[in-house]
Design a protein around this motif. Structure first.
Motif, PDB file in Angstrom:
ATOM      1  N   GLY A  86       7.085   5.277   0.013  1.00 49.17           N
ATOM      2  CA  GLY A  86       7.671   4.996   1.319  1.00 49.17           C
ATOM      3  C   GLY A  86       6.702   5.373   2.421  1.00 49.17           C
ATOM      4  N   THR A  87       7.041   4.996   3.631  1.00 45.87           N
ATOM      5  CA  THR A  87       6.180   5.293   4.772  1.00 45.87           C
ATOM      6  C   THR A  87       5.952   6.789   4.914  1.00 45.87           C
ATOM      7  OG1 THR A  87       7.097   3.352   5.875  1.00 45.87           O
ATOM      8  CG2 THR A  87       5.878   4.901   7.237  1.00 45.87           C
ATOM      9  N   SER A  88       6.985   7.588   4.679  1.00 39.93           N
ATOM     10  CA  SER A  88       6.896   9.044   4.836  1.00 39.93           C
ATOM     11  C   SER A  88       6.567   9.754   3.532  1.00 39.93           C
ATOM     12  CB  SER A  88       8.219   9.589   5.387  1.00 39.93           C
ATOM     13  OG  SER A  88       8.569   8.965   6.601  1.00 39.93           O
ATOM     14  N   PHE A  89       6.375   9.009   2.453  1.00 39.95           N
ATOM     15  CA  PHE A  89       6.161   9.619   1.149  1.00 39.95           C
ATOM     16  C   PHE A  89       4.829   9.171   0.549  1.00 39.95           C
ATOM     17  CE2 PHE A  89      10.924   8.644   0.991  1.00 39.95           C
ATOM     18  CZ  PHE A  89      11.234   9.762   1.750  1.00 39.95           C
ATOM     19  N   PRO A  90       3.699   9.630   1.067  1.00 40.06           N
ATOM     20  CA  PRO A  90       2.414   9.221   0.476  1.00 40.06           C
ATOM     21  C   PRO A  90       2.266   9.677  -0.975  1.00 40.06           C
ATOM     22  CG  PRO A  90       2.109  11.008   2.062  1.00 40.06           C
ATOM     23  CD  PRO A  90       3.515  10.537   2.197  1.00 40.06           C
ATOM     24  N   MET A  91       2.970  10.759  -1.348  1.00 44.26           N
ATOM     25  CA  MET A  91       2.950  11.230  -2.728  1.00 44.26           C
ATOM     26  C   MET A  91       4.163  10.744  -3.510  1.00 44.26           C
ATOM     27  SD  MET A  91       1.684  15.172  -2.171  1.00 44.26           S
ATOM     28  CE  MET A  91       3.132  15.538  -1.174  1.00 44.26           C
ATOM     29  N   GLY A  92       4.943   9.861  -2.903  1.00 49.46           N
ATOM     30  CA  GLY A  92       6.171   9.411  -3.542  1.00 49.46           C
ATOM     31  C   GLY A  92       7.332  10.312  -3.157  1.00 49.46           C
ATOM     32  N   VAL A 136      14.283   1.926   1.415  1.00 43.57           N
ATOM     33  CA  VAL A 136      14.968   1.371   0.241  1.00 43.57           C
ATOM     34  C   VAL A 136      15.684   2.476  -0.531  1.00 43.57           C
ATOM     35  CG1 VAL A 136      13.474  -0.639   0.005  1.00 43.57           C
ATOM     36  CG2 VAL A 136      12.824   1.513  -1.087  1.00 43.57           C
ATOM     37  N   ALA A 137      16.001   3.582   0.154  1.00 46.50           N
ATOM     38  CA  ALA A 137      16.823   4.681  -0.373  1.00 46.50           C
ATOM     39  C   ALA A 137      16.149   5.465  -1.492  1.00 46.50           C
ATOM     40  CB  ALA A 137      18.191   4.161  -0.829  1.00 46.50           C
ATOM     41  N   SER A 138      14.829   5.544  -1.501  1.00 48.54           N
ATOM     42  CA  SER A 138      14.127   6.309  -2.538  1.00 48.54           C
ATOM     43  C   SER A 138      14.395   7.806  -2.422  1.00 48.54           C
ATOM     44  CB  SER A 138      12.622   6.042  -2.458  1.00 48.54           C
ATOM     45  OG  SER A 138      12.323   4.703  -2.792  1.00 48.54           O
ATOM     46  N   PHE A 139      14.521   8.312  -1.187  1.00 46.86           N
ATOM     47  CA  PHE A 139      14.769   9.738  -0.997  1.00 46.86           C
ATOM     48  C   PHE A 139      16.124  10.129  -1.583  1.00 46.86           C
ATOM     49  CE2 PHE A 139      16.116  13.262   1.959  1.00 46.86           C
ATOM     50  CZ  PHE A 139      15.287  14.221   1.410  1.00 46.86           C
ATOM     51  N   GLY A 140      17.151   9.331  -1.284  1.00 46.54           N
ATOM     52  CA  GLY A 140      18.476   9.620  -1.832  1.00 46.54           C
ATOM     53  C   GLY A 140      18.500   9.524  -3.336  1.00 46.54           C
ATOM     54  N   ALA A 141      17.767   8.563  -3.900  1.00 43.31           N
ATOM     55  CA  ALA A 141      17.715   8.419  -5.353  1.00 43.31           C
ATOM     56  C   ALA A 141      17.070   9.641  -5.997  1.00 43.31           C
ATOM     57  CB  ALA A 141      16.951   7.149  -5.725  1.00 43.31           C
ATOM     58  N   SER A 186       0.817  -1.222   0.000  1.00 45.10           N
ATOM     59  CA  SER A 186       0.000   0.000   0.000  1.00 45.10           C
ATOM     60  C   SER A 186       0.847   1.267   0.000  1.00 45.10           C
ATOM     61  CB  SER A 186      -0.928   0.006   1.218  1.00 45.10           C
ATOM     62  OG  SER A 186      -0.166  -0.019   2.420  1.00 45.10           O
ATOM     63  N   GLN A 187       2.139   1.146   0.367  1.00 44.45           N
ATOM     64  CA  GLN A 187       3.010   2.314   0.432  1.00 44.45           C
ATOM     65  C   GLN A 187       3.941   2.413  -0.770  1.00 44.45           C
ATOM     66  OE1 GLN A 187       4.997   2.128   4.218  1.00 44.45           O
ATOM     67  NE2 GLN A 187       3.094   2.228   5.375  1.00 44.45           N
ATOM     68  N   ASN A 188       3.813   1.467  -1.692  1.00 46.73           N
ATOM     69  CA  ASN A 188       4.566   1.529  -2.955  1.00 46.73           C
ATOM     70  C   ASN A 188       6.077   1.601  -2.756  1.00 46.73           C
ATOM     71  OD1 ASN A 188       2.638   1.235  -4.975  1.00 46.73           O
ATOM     72  ND2 ASN A 188       2.044   3.389  -4.862  1.00 46.73           N
ATOM     73  N   TRP A 189       6.596   0.835  -1.837  1.00 46.60           N
ATOM     74  CA  TRP A 189       8.049   0.774  -1.689  1.00 46.60           C
ATOM     75  C   TRP A 189       8.661   0.101  -2.902  1.00 46.60           C
ATOM     76  CZ3 TRP A 189      10.854  -0.060   3.543  1.00 46.60           C
ATOM     77  CH2 TRP A 189      10.389   0.863   4.471  1.00 46.60           C
ATOM     78  N   VAL A 190       8.149  -1.074  -3.213  1.00 47.70           N
ATOM     79  CA  VAL A 190       8.728  -1.863  -4.296  1.00 47.70           C
ATOM     80  C   VAL A 190       7.652  -2.818  -4.820  1.00 47.70           C
ATOM     81  CG1 VAL A 190       9.633  -3.566  -2.660  1.00 47.70           C
ATOM     82  CG2 VAL A 190      10.653  -3.390  -4.943  1.00 47.70           C
ATOM     83  N   ARG A 191       7.711  -3.095  -6.122  1.00 51.10           N
ATOM     84  CA  ARG A 191       6.782  -4.033  -6.746  1.00 51.10           C
ATOM     85  C   ARG A 191       7.574  -5.050  -7.562  1.00 51.10           C
ATOM     86  NH1 ARG A 191       3.583   0.694  -8.433  1.00 51.10           N
ATOM     87  NH2 ARG A 191       4.261   0.287 -10.557  1.00 51.10           N
ATOM     88  N   LEU A 192       7.050  -6.229  -7.675  1.00 46.01           N
ATOM     89  CA  LEU A 192       7.675  -7.285  -8.477  1.00 46.01           C
ATOM     90  C   LEU A 192       7.010  -7.320  -9.836  1.00 46.01           C
ATOM     91  CD1 LEU A 192       9.655  -9.620  -8.732  1.00 46.01           C
ATOM     92  CD2 LEU A 192       7.913 -11.119  -7.744  1.00 46.01           C
ATOM     93  N   GLU A 193       7.815  -7.124 -10.879  1.00 42.65           N
ATOM     94  CA  GLU A 193       7.323  -7.146 -12.253  1.00 42.65           C
ATOM     95  C   GLU A 193       8.168  -8.120 -13.061  1.00 42.65           C
ATOM     96  OE1 GLU A 193       7.399  -3.154 -13.697  1.00 42.65           O
ATOM     97  OE2 GLU A 193       5.783  -2.459 -12.367  1.00 42.65           O
TER      98      GLU A 193
END
Length: 244
Positions: A176-182, A211-216, A159-166
């Motif tokens: 992320g937990t702190s990024f409801p808008m990404g 998973v380091a989305s903020f740094g990315a 539900s927080q869109n950290w990572v998906r398997l495709e």
């Protein structure tokens, strides 16, 4: 009383004479012939717009010392550590979630790292079928599932869109937990109060990086982020960050 007045009168006269004498000396000094300006000695620094001493010699950046390195030996050195069993693929030193139940939850003591009595002295093996990670910037969005063969985050944080398997890839939408808008939306909010594009901000620190989305996301602004996860609460969280 008369004696006091006489003293004051005499003091006034002396002060007046001193004043007139000083004024006379000042006028006389200006009416005299001008002083001759002596030439500056060669070692004096002349601070004017026309005369300067020679500029200091340019700096030399060549090394002044050299060290001869020893010749590489053809003999192979003995390898000190063997590889751990395959069950250690996701091993983190002094961090075993199964041991947390043995410690008190008071003051989050169970969340600290607890090194077991027997230290593991082996090299953590790569997962079976490990492939070379994607190069940047593609690695910001994708990682090979074989490199991090764990699905827990794709389910528990769905539900927080950290990572998906495709298929055979893991996709990072930037959530992320702190990024409801990404992470991108979060950075867009920061831009309103912090001059990210100015070039003045060069480094950032992200503690609890997920998973380091903020740094990315900050890489788009030439900002280098040190992403730190104090502990790996979720399965393979640190490895996700390393792959990216």
């Amino acid at each position: 009383m008369a004696a006091l007045l006489v003293k004051l009168f005499l003091i006034t006269i002396l002060i007046s004479l001193s004043y007139f004498l000083g004024s006379y000396t000042h006028v006389f000094s200006h009416s005299a012939a001008p002083l001759q300006v002596l030439p500056h000695p060669s070692h004096c620094l002349q601070l004017n717009s026309t005369t300067h001493l020679p500029i200091s010699p340019p700096l030399h950046f060549e090394p002044l010392h050299t060290l001869t390195l020893p010749q590489q030996s053809s003999k192979k050195l003995p390898f000190l550590f063997k590889f751990c069993p395959n069950s250690f693929t996701n091993y983190l030193p002094c961090h075993d979630p199964s041991l947390e139940k043995n410690f008190s939850v008071e003051r989050f003591f169970h969340r600290e790292r607890h090194c077991p009595g027997r230290r593991v002295k082996c090299l953590v093996p790569k997962p079976v079928g490990y492939k070379r990670p994607f190069e940047w910037p593609k690695s910001k969005d994708y990682a090979w599932f074989r490199n991090v063969p764990f699905k827990k985050l794709t389910v528990s944080k769905k539900s927080q869109n950290w990572v998906r398997l495709e298929g055979d890839r893991l996709f990072f939408p930037g959530g992320g937990t702190s990024f409801p808008m990404g992470a991108k939306g979060y950075v867009d909010l920061i831009k309103k109060v912090v001059p990210l594009k100015s070039g003045k901000l060069r480094t950032a620190l992200d503690i609890g990086c997920g998973v380091a989305s903020f740094g990315a996301a900050l890489m788009n602004y030439d900002i280098l982020t040190m992403s730190i996860a104090p502990r790996d609460i979720h399965e393979a969280q640190v490895q996700f960050a390393l792959e990216r």
